[in-house]
Design a protein around this motif. Structure first.
Motif, PDB file in Angstrom:
ATOM      1  N   ARG A   1       0.773  -1.283  -0.206  1.00  0.00           N
ATOM      2  CA  ARG A   1      -0.115  -0.054   0.035  1.00  0.00           C
ATOM      3  C   ARG A   1       0.738   1.209  -0.025  1.00  0.00           C
TER       4      ARG A   1
ATOM      5  N   ALA B   1       0.248   5.321   0.809  1.00  0.00           N
ATOM      6  CA  ALA B   1      -0.613   6.512   1.598  1.00  0.00           C
ATOM      7  C   ALA B   1      -0.122   7.609   1.081  1.00  0.00           C
TER       8      ALA B   1
ATOM      9  N   GLU C   1      -5.799   5.830   9.480  1.00  0.00           N
ATOM     10  CA  GLU C   1      -4.261   5.480   8.721  1.00  0.00           C
ATOM     11  C   GLU C   1      -4.121   4.246   7.883  1.00  0.00           C
TER      12      GLU C   1
ATOM     13  N   THR D   1      -5.882   4.385   5.187  1.00  0.00           N
ATOM     14  CA  THR D   1      -6.149   4.955   3.693  1.00  0.00           C
ATOM     15  C   THR D   1      -4.982   4.888   2.712  1.00  0.00           C
ATOM     16  N   ALA D   2      -4.955   4.428   1.622  1.00  0.00           N
ATOM     17  CA  ALA D   2      -4.168   4.112   0.775  1.00  0.00           C
ATOM     18  C   ALA D   2      -4.469   3.742  -0.494  1.00  0.00           C
TER      19      ALA D   2
ATOM     20  N   THR E   1     -10.247   4.275   1.392  1.00  0.00           N
ATOM     21  CA  THR E   1     -10.452   5.717   1.962  1.00  0.00           C
ATOM     22  C   THR E   1     -11.034   5.423   3.342  1.00  0.00           C
TER      23      THR E   1
END
Length: 118
Positions: free
Chosen positions: A37, A39, A88, A90-91, A115
């Motif tokens: 991932r 971010a 956190e 989210t990525a 998200t």
């Protein structure tokens, strides 16, 4: 070779998502599959991987038992079940693959955006 990731979206903190990655054009059983991932403003990081045969490996810095990676060799798919999502997390999540005898992931999907709102 193509890796097609799907399943991302906008969720609230505490929700769950299941990401999927469909692989075509490769001998799936020869590949270790993984999720990475990235971010916003940060470097790409390893999330989890799964080999065949073999078990999963997780980035224990943040998965904390919330994420589960699995693979379906018959369908040439790899999944990432994500529970108790946090902002956190989210990525953009990328599916990746490498030959079992190689050290480098050389097959990448296009990414799917996750998200998590607070």
């Amino acid at each position: 070779v193509q890796l097609q990731a799907s399943g991302g979206g906008l969720v609230q903190a505490g929700d769950s998502l299941r990401l999927s990655c469909a692989a075509t054009g490769l001998t799936f059983s020869n590949y270790q599959m993984a999720w990475f991932r990235q971010a916003p403003g940060k470097e790409r990081e390893f999330v989890a991987s799964i080999s065949h045969p073999g078990g999963p490996t997780y980035n224990t810095d943040f998965t904390e038992g919330r994420f589960t990676i699995s693979r379906d060799n018959a369908k040439k798919m790899v999944h990432l079940q994500m529970n108790s999502l946090k902002p956190e997390d989210t990525a953009v999540y990328y599916c990746a693959g490498r030959l079992r005898w190689s050290s480098k992931y050389n097959q990448w999907g296009q990414g799917t955006l996750v998200t998590v709102s607070s």
